[in-house]
Enzyme design. Structure first.
Site, PDB file in Angstrom:
ATOM      1  N   SER A 249       0.830  -1.198   0.000  1.00 17.20           N
ATOM      2  CA  SER A 249       0.000   0.000   0.000  1.00 17.20           C
ATOM      3  C   SER A 249       0.873   1.260   0.000  1.00 17.20           C
ATOM      4  O   SER A 249       1.751   1.398  -0.838  1.00 17.20           O
ATOM      5  CB  SER A 249      -0.958  -0.045   1.198  1.00 17.20           C
ATOM      6  OG  SER A 249      -1.990   0.900   1.065  1.00 17.20           O
ATOM      7  N   HIS A 390      -7.353  -5.684  -0.750  1.00 17.29           N
ATOM      8  CA  HIS A 390      -6.137  -4.891  -0.544  1.00 17.29           C
ATOM      9  C   HIS A 390      -5.443  -5.400   0.713  1.00 17.29           C
ATOM     10  O   HIS A 390      -5.892  -5.146   1.832  1.00 17.29           O
ATOM     11  CB  HIS A 390      -6.551  -3.431  -0.385  1.00 17.29           C
ATOM     12  CG  HIS A 390      -5.422  -2.462  -0.264  1.00 17.29           C
ATOM     13  ND1 HIS A 390      -4.664  -2.077  -1.337  1.00 17.29           N
ATOM     14  CD2 HIS A 390      -4.934  -1.785   0.810  1.00 17.29           C
ATOM     15  CE1 HIS A 390      -3.755  -1.189  -0.938  1.00 17.29           C
ATOM     16  NE2 HIS A 390      -3.893  -1.005   0.370  1.00 17.29           N
TER      17      HIS A 390
END
Length: 411
Positions: A249, A390
């Site tokens: 991320s 994610h």
């Protein structure tokens, strides 16, 4: 992926429809001042420095510190029987007396037992070293943590209840079993992740002008390089030529910048880094430059905000950032449900980066076709898109170890 936008970022349009994307043309990193770069020598002398300079000035910021920094090292603990006797763990505090007497980066290192010259992963974590494992001897961070709604944090401070909450992202035993070391540190040690985090972090020693020119992502990338300093100078068990930078991320964004600035990262791994990381900025899918700079104004340098509503004016795009890793192996990963990070844009960026790798007669992905989920592809550039959200999971780590095994010729 469900994304929570706050403040003015909520007013910025979000698009997930490829048919609604405006046309764009990617700048060519192999054209410098109107002249085409056609050899690796020309790239290294002219092309690469020019591209790196643009990213520093317009995106990630200019590092104000000299290349060589004095580091005061204190090994706080050594556990010769970590992970049930499978590993050695160390907790090391790095201080920077030339910069500030108060700043400290706390490194957690796991080493395979009875092994010499091992490769090492270097990465930052989001919630404190103690959250990466349930081992009781790991110190609970005392720093401010952006913990969201996690009730094991009180007023953004960790409690004992937060021990091991991120363990699924850090498969220590699997990494050690494959013969790899792992060094991690909390990314908020040198800059807490909020708009005023600089006041208690590394950027507190800078002038306002220097702070405008260097954001939090630059600090996090700098942190990773200081971890490399420590490993190379102090840990004889680690092979200094086999250090792998990996990040998920926003730390994936920082890892790519660290890899661009610091060639000591022998392999660079981006996991779901999205906009401002591996994904092409010019694609209007999911998160945009405007979203980034509105919701996280402290991440990038001030100049990046010029492109909030004028992304096509960017003199570079993220494929050029990936090209800065050449000829070193690079791995980019996405997730099927992580549409906010634009998986297709991450793949296309890796595909475009092949043009730089070709100067070294290296094959990048080796295909123009995006793979099916849970399929790892590529040669000098690797890629997969994992089913799911994610995140960084054991599947992702397995691909990174397989990739490193191949390039380090580990049987």
């Amino acid at each position: 992926m469900a994304v929570t936008l706050t403040g003015n970022a909520q007013k910025i349009p979000v698009n997930y429809d490829e048919t609604k994307m405006p046309p764009y043309t990617l700048p060519d990193p192999l054209v410098v001042k109107g002249k085409r770069i056609s050899t690796k020598t020309a790239w290294e002398k002219q092309g690469r420095p020019a591209v790196l300079k643009v990213f520093a000035e317009e995106v990630y910021g200019i590092n104000p510190f000299p290349a060589s920094i004095q580091i005061a090292t204190e090994v706080k603990t050594i556990n010769e029987n970590a992970l049930g006797g499978k590993a050695i763990s160390k907790q090391i505090t790095l201080r920077f007396p030339e910069i500030s007497p108060n700043l400290a980066l706390h490194v957690l290192l796991y080493l395979p037992k009875n092994a010499q010259k091992v490769p090492a992963f270097v990465s930052l974590n989001f919630t404190g070293n103690h959250t990466t494992t349930k081992e009781q001897d790991i110190f609970v961070t005392e720093n401010w943590v952006n913990a969201g709604f996690d009730k094991s944090y009180v007023n953004n401070r960790a409690t004992e209840a937060s021990r091991g909450i991120a363990e699924r992202r850090w498969p220590m035993e699997a990494i050690i079993a494959r013969g790899y070391a792992l060094a991690t540190a909390y990314y908020g040690d040198l800059e807490p992740d909020h708009a005023e985090g600089w006041k208690t972090g590394l950027r507190s020693v800078l002038t306002p002008q220097q702070r405008d020119k260097w954001g939090a992502l630059g600090v996090w990338a700098w942190s990773m390089s200081r971890m490399v300093d420590y490993l190379i100078q102090n840990e004889t068990q680690i092979d200094k030529n086999k250090i792998i930078g990996v990040g998920h991320s926003r730390i994936g964004k920082a890892t790519l910048w660290a890899g661009a600035e610091d060639p000591r990262f022998a392999i660079v791994v981006s996991n779901d880094s999205g906009e401002g990381g591996a994904a092409l900025a010019r694609r209007w899918i999911g998160e945009t430059v405007e979203h980034l700079n509105t919701q996280f104004p402290h991440w990038f340098c001030a100049n990046y905000k010029k492109y909030n509503k004028a992304v096509n004016n960017l003199p570079i795009d993220q494929h050029a950032l990936l090209g800065l890793m050449a000829p070193r192996p690079l791995y980019v990963a996405s997730a099927t449900e992580d549409t906010w990070a634009d998986p297709k844009g991450e793949f296309m960026s890796a595909l475009e980066a092949q043009n730089v790798y070709s100067l070294y007669k290296k094959t990048g992905l080796g295909t123009e076709k995006m793979p099916l989920p849970n399929t790892s592809i590529g040669q000098t550039i690797g890629y997969h898109i994992r089913e799911g959200k994610h995140d960084i999971l054991i599947y992702d780590w397995e691909q990174y170890m397989n990739f490193a095994d191949k390039h380090f010729k580990i049987k």
